[in-house]
Scaffold this motif. Structure first.
Motif, short mmCIF file in Angstrom:
data_model
loop_
_atom_site.label_atom_id
_atom_site.label_comp_id
_atom_site.label_asym_id
_atom_site.label_seq_id
_atom_site.Cartn_x
_atom_site.Cartn_y
_atom_site.Cartn_z
N LYS A 126 37.13 45.93 44.06
CA LYS A 126 38.04 46.75 43.25
C LYS A 126 37.62 46.78 41.78
CE LYS A 126 41.95 48.82 42.07
NZ LYS A 126 42.33 50.16 42.54
N TRP A 127 37.39 45.60 41.22
CA TRP A 127 37.25 45.47 39.77
C TRP A 127 35.82 45.30 39.29
CZ3 TRP A 127 41.42 47.03 37.46
CH2 TRP A 127 42.67 46.84 38.05
N ALA A 128 34.88 45.13 40.22
CA ALA A 128 33.46 45.03 39.86
C ALA A 128 33.23 43.92 38.84
CB ALA A 128 32.95 46.39 39.37
N SER A 129 32.57 44.24 37.72
CA SER A 129 32.17 43.20 36.77
C SER A 129 33.34 42.46 36.15
CB SER A 129 31.30 43.80 35.66
OG SER A 129 30.04 44.18 36.16
N LEU A 130 34.49 43.10 36.05
CA LEU A 130 35.64 42.39 35.50
C LEU A 130 35.95 41.15 36.33
CD1 LEU A 130 38.21 45.18 34.51
CD2 LEU A 130 36.77 43.81 33.00
N ALA A 131 35.90 41.28 37.65
CA ALA A 131 36.15 40.14 38.52
C ALA A 131 34.97 39.17 38.53
CB ALA A 131 36.45 40.61 39.93
N GLU A 132 33.77 39.70 38.51
CA GLU A 132 32.58 38.85 38.56
C GLU A 132 32.41 38.02 37.29
OE1 GLU A 132 29.67 41.57 41.38
OE2 GLU A 132 29.83 42.04 39.25
N GLN A 133 33.02 38.45 36.20
CA GLN A 133 32.89 37.74 34.93
C GLN A 133 34.15 36.95 34.57
OE1 GLN A 133 31.77 40.68 32.00
NE2 GLN A 133 30.01 41.36 33.18
N GLN A 134 34.96 36.63 35.55
CA GLN A 134 36.24 35.97 35.31
C GLN A 134 36.03 34.47 35.12
OE1 GLN A 134 38.80 37.41 34.47
NE2 GLN A 134 40.67 36.40 35.11
N ASP A 135 35.49 34.11 33.96
CA ASP A 135 35.17 32.71 33.67
C ASP A 135 36.20 32.08 32.75
OD1 ASP A 135 34.54 34.18 31.41
OD2 ASP A 135 32.65 33.12 31.01
N ILE A 136 37.47 32.44 32.92
CA ILE A 136 38.54 31.92 32.08
C ILE A 136 39.60 31.26 32.95
CG2 ILE A 136 38.20 33.54 30.17
CD1 ILE A 136 40.41 35.29 31.34
N CYS A 137 40.30 30.30 32.36
CA CYS A 137 41.37 29.60 33.05
C CYS A 137 42.66 29.72 32.24
CB CYS A 137 41.03 28.11 33.21
SG CYS A 137 39.66 27.79 34.36
#
Length: 378
Positions: A126-137
């Protein structure tokens, strides 16, 4: 805080009786302290075998915990001790350690590996790079509400308070190995998502349902559980969920954040019961206040959307506590909240302390080491 009418209770029945906290953590190599994934740990979490309170996250370099339902600050503190011990144990089974901050000081999203679960594959599709770059907590606080009408009424009234709550939690001054200039760079990184940020005023539950229906029809989300607003009604438990805070390494700061969120819900629900209208802050203004809170944290000035002026961050925080003082006193929590507030203002956020360590040592690994070694159970 406004005085209630004589025939209207100061607290609405069933509001804010319960609370719970979800926390997300990075996993790191014990030697290099670099962000490191473990398929073994992630798969165990997917199967529900990493610990009773441990859940998977989108990346194998992360784990999430969720406390049980709590009714007092003491019970929440005890639950957090349990959930944090569980995540440390889960990481250790994969030969890893836990780094408690919203961003890693030097590792990059390029090191992320997707957790093997249908939910996360759908997100990437669905979100492409937005999901692949989700390196936040992040850290989420759930406050009990009896129904959607109450949740929406409080959500509309809580919007102006979200920036100061955010400012009290900053733990993400670094991203991709650089000093970002923000106490909560997580907020900026997360803002790229079109379903993030402060929600607009809804008015009532029917209007909220209509907004959700329009978003579903637009194809942006399949349902309300995929709305990542800073504040939203939960779709799986009867709560209002505060989602805007960074992860706080110190339990004291988590308890403070949760206490203020719950008190705010109870105070604002009572105002709604008295038909006091919400303060309708323009979305552009609220986004600006949120940006400044992410930028300055407690180290500078915050925009007070009520007064329409910049104020010292400590002034903004103390004003919030003062506004909630009567309700906190009624619950027997005021002294603890005041003490925790002054402690936080004196020592600063995790972000401020991370920056001080980096400026003293010039070494981002020293920042990571301080976070890892200082975590309970490390």
């Amino acid at each position: 805080m406004s005085s209630p009418a004589p025939d209207v209770p100061a607290v609405v029945a069933g509001v804010g009786l319960t609370l719970g906290v979800e926390e997300e953590f990075h996993l790191v190599d014990p030697e290099t302290l670099a962000m490191t994934g473990s398929s073994e740990v992630a798969d165990a979490a997917v199967r529900g075998q990493a610990g009773p309170h441990v859940q998977p996250e989108i990346s194998t370099t992360q784990l999430e915990t969720a406390t049980g339902v709590c009714t007092t600050l003491d019970s929440l503190r005890a639950e957090l001790a349990v959930t944090r011990a569980e995540v440390v144990a889960a990481a250790a089974r994969g030969g890893l350690r836990v780094l408690p901050a919203s961003t890693h000081p030097f590792s990059s999203w390029r090191e992320l590996r997707l957790t093997d679960a249908p939910r996360y594959r759908v997100m990437v599709d669905k979100w492409a790079s937005l999901a692949e770059q989700q390196d936040i907590c992040g850290m989420h606080v759930h406050v009990g509400v009896p129904d959607l009408d109450t949740a929406v009424a409080v959500m509309d009234r809580a919007r102006p308070y979200l920036p100061v709550l955010l400012a009290m939690t900053g733990s993400s001054p670094f991203h991709g190995g650089i000093e970002t200039g923000y106490e909560s760079y997580r907020t900026i990184w997360w803002s790229r998502w079109p379903v993030s940020g402060p929600p607009e005023p809804m008015g009532d539950a029917d209007a909220y349902r209509a907004v959700v229906a329009e978003l579903v029809a637009s194809g942006i989300v399949p349902d309300a559980s995929n709305l990542y607003w800073d504040l939203r009604p939960s779709t799986h438990v009867p709560t209002l969920e505060f989602r805007g805070g960074d992860l706080c390494p110190d339990v004291d700061d988590v308890v403070l954040h949760a206490a203020l969120a719950r008190s705010l819900v109870r105070v604002l629900a009572a105002r709604a019961e008295r038909d006091e209208p919400p303060l309708l802050v323009r979305p552009e203004v609220l986004r600006s206040a949120r940006w400044r809170a992410a930028r300055e944290g407690l180290s500078g000035r915050l925009f007070d959307p009520v007064a329409g002026t910049l104020v010292d961050a400590a002034v903004a925080v103390r004003r919030l506590v003062a506004e909630l003082a009567d309700e906190l006193a009624d619950r027997g929590e005021l002294e603890e909240v005041q003490a925790l507030t002054e402690q936080l203002l004196a020592r600063g956020t995790s972000a401020a302390r991370q920056l001080a360590t980096h400026r003293r040592t010039g070494d981002l690994r020293a920042v990571a080491a301080e976070l890892v070694e200082g975590f309970p159970g490390a």
